[in-house]
Design an enzyme around this catalytic site. Sequence first.
Site, PDB file in Angstrom:
ATOM      1  N   HIS A   1       0.830  -1.223   0.000  1.00  0.00           N
ATOM      2  CA  HIS A   1       0.000   0.000   0.000  1.00  0.00           C
ATOM      3  C   HIS A   1       0.853   1.255   0.000  1.00  0.00           C
ATOM      4  CE1 HIS A   1      -3.496  -2.511   1.907  1.00  0.00           C
ATOM      5  NE2 HIS A   1      -3.253  -2.821   0.645  1.00  0.00           N
TER       6      HIS A   1
ATOM      7  N   CYS B   1       6.172  19.801  -6.680  1.00  0.00           N
ATOM      8  CA  CYS B   1       7.280  18.996  -7.211  1.00  0.00           C
ATOM      9  C   CYS B   1       8.470  19.908  -7.525  1.00  0.00           C
ATOM     10  CB  CYS B   1       6.809  18.293  -8.488  1.00  0.00           C
ATOM     11  SG  CYS B   1       8.109  17.405  -9.349  1.00  0.00           S
TER      12      CYS B   1
HETATM   13  N1  APR Z   1      -0.719  -8.482  17.643  1.00  0.00           N
HETATM   14  C1  APR Z   1      -1.473  -9.202  16.772  1.00  0.00           C
HETATM   15  N2  APR Z   1      -2.613  -8.714  16.188  1.00  0.00           N
HETATM   16  C2  APR Z   1      -2.965  -7.446  16.512  1.00  0.00           C
HETATM   17  C3  APR Z   1      -2.232  -6.644  17.416  1.00  0.00           C
HETATM   18  C4  APR Z   1      -1.061  -7.221  17.991  1.00  0.00           C
HETATM   19  N3  APR Z   1      -0.305  -6.522  18.846  1.00  0.00           N
HETATM   20  N4  APR Z   1      -2.866  -5.441  17.538  1.00  0.00           N
HETATM   21  C5  APR Z   1      -3.947  -5.490  16.731  1.00  0.00           C
HETATM   22  N5  APR Z   1      -4.009  -6.687  16.120  1.00  0.00           N
HETATM   23  C6  APR Z   1      -4.954  -7.141  15.105  1.00  0.00           C
HETATM   24  C7  APR Z   1      -6.356  -6.640  15.251  1.00  0.00           C
HETATM   25  O1  APR Z   1      -7.109  -7.560  16.047  1.00  0.00           O
HETATM   26  C8  APR Z   1      -6.833  -6.654  13.789  1.00  0.00           C
HETATM   27  O2  APR Z   1      -7.351  -7.932  13.445  1.00  0.00           O
HETATM   28  O3  APR Z   1      -4.468  -6.602  13.892  1.00  0.00           O
HETATM   29  C9  APR Z   1      -5.556  -6.395  12.991  1.00  0.00           C
HETATM   30  C10 APR Z   1      -5.481  -4.989  12.414  1.00  0.00           C
HETATM   31  O4  APR Z   1      -6.531  -4.880  11.487  1.00  0.00           O
HETATM   32  P1  APR Z   1      -6.800  -3.481  10.746  1.00  0.00           P
HETATM   33  O5  APR Z   1      -6.827  -2.391  11.748  1.00  0.00           O
HETATM   34  O6  APR Z   1      -7.990  -3.705   9.868  1.00  0.00           O
HETATM   35  O7  APR Z   1      -5.507  -3.234   9.846  1.00  0.00           O
HETATM   36  P2  APR Z   1      -5.125  -3.967   8.492  1.00  0.00           P
HETATM   37  O8  APR Z   1      -5.659  -5.370   8.452  1.00  0.00           O
HETATM   38  O9  APR Z   1      -3.661  -3.811   8.319  1.00  0.00           O
HETATM   39  O10 APR Z   1      -5.892  -3.071   7.387  1.00  0.00           O
HETATM   40  C11 APR Z   1      -5.633  -3.384   6.024  1.00  0.00           C
HETATM   41  O11 APR Z   1      -6.935  -1.449   5.379  1.00  0.00           O
HETATM   42  O12 APR Z   1      -7.454   0.688   5.972  1.00  0.00           O
HETATM   43  C12 APR Z   1      -6.743  -0.069   5.068  1.00  0.00           C
HETATM   44  O13 APR Z   1      -4.801   0.516   3.848  1.00  0.00           O
HETATM   45  C13 APR Z   1      -5.270   0.235   5.139  1.00  0.00           C
HETATM   46  O14 APR Z   1      -3.395  -1.303   5.032  1.00  0.00           O
HETATM   47  C14 APR Z   1      -4.656  -1.071   5.649  1.00  0.00           C
HETATM   48  C15 APR Z   1      -5.684  -2.108   5.229  1.00  0.00           C
END
Ligand code: APR
Length: 241
Positions: A118, A146
């Site tokens: 991303h 730029c």
């Molecule tokens: N260890 C393990 N898991 C964790 C921890 C931790 N310390 N802290 C949080 N989590 C888990 C949460 O339970 C959740 O399932 O990590 C996950 C984070 O999920 P999101 O907040 O949805 O983030 P992500 O999956 O990376 O989102 C994907 O969505 O908004 C867009 O571009 C953005 O890259 C991002 C994409």
Amino acid sequence: MTDKIQILQDKIIHSKSIVVLTGAGVSQESGISTFRGEDGLWNDFKPEELANYGSFIKSPKIVWDWYEWRKDIIMNAQPNACHYGLSRIESKKNILIVSQNVDGLHEEAGSKNLIELHGNIWETICIKCMDVQKEKSLHKDIPPDCSLCNGLLRPNVVWFDEIIPASKIDNISEKINHCDLFLILGTSGLVQPASLFGVYAKQKNKYVIEINLDETPNNHFYDLHITDKVGEVFNSLNYDF
Ligand code: APR
């Protein structure tokens, strides 16, 4: 070491090639909010209003302000045991990290074999000449212009109304085809195409281990789910193999 973490340890030691998908949960123990947890970014902001090309063209300053606010939070964040653990594994094993995170912490921890799916919040790209610059700093005068063509600069990240080039996805699928272990660390598994990689890995009969504090939609596809903090799990691994 729990039985499940012992299985993770053994799988890492005996794997020839590892692919890792990381999400915001991997940076949570570095003090960076996730997107969908109780303190999630999307609880307070609407992605369609901010993480969106259409919004950027309509109001570049509002979008830039928001990214500068996020960069200010990330600026002092340090890699944690998960970032460093993956970097240590890279010194001994063939490992590719595919990260959904834009914070640059995998690179800061020393990982080189890295695809930032991303993008990277520290990079800018010019919407006119496509020149990409990388600098870990905040922009005083936003939106910046730029230096080559005076065009409008934008954060070099993938927005919700944009697609990831098929060539990038094909490259990742190819790496999954040739791996023997696929790790899914700290992602809710809600955003495509990243959320499909684990299922694809299972379709290719790879061993898939997910580490997450919560259940995720594709849990049942995977061989092992470790419900724990990913940084603490990697902190408990033995890297002298
Ligand atoms: N260890 C393990 N898991 C964790 C921890 C931790 N310390 N802290 C949080 N989590 C888990 C949460 O339970 C959740 O399932 O990590 C996950 C984070 O999920 P999101 O907040 O949805 O983030 P992500 O999956 O990376 O989102 C994907 O969505 O908004 C867009 O571009 C953005 O890259 C991002 C994409």
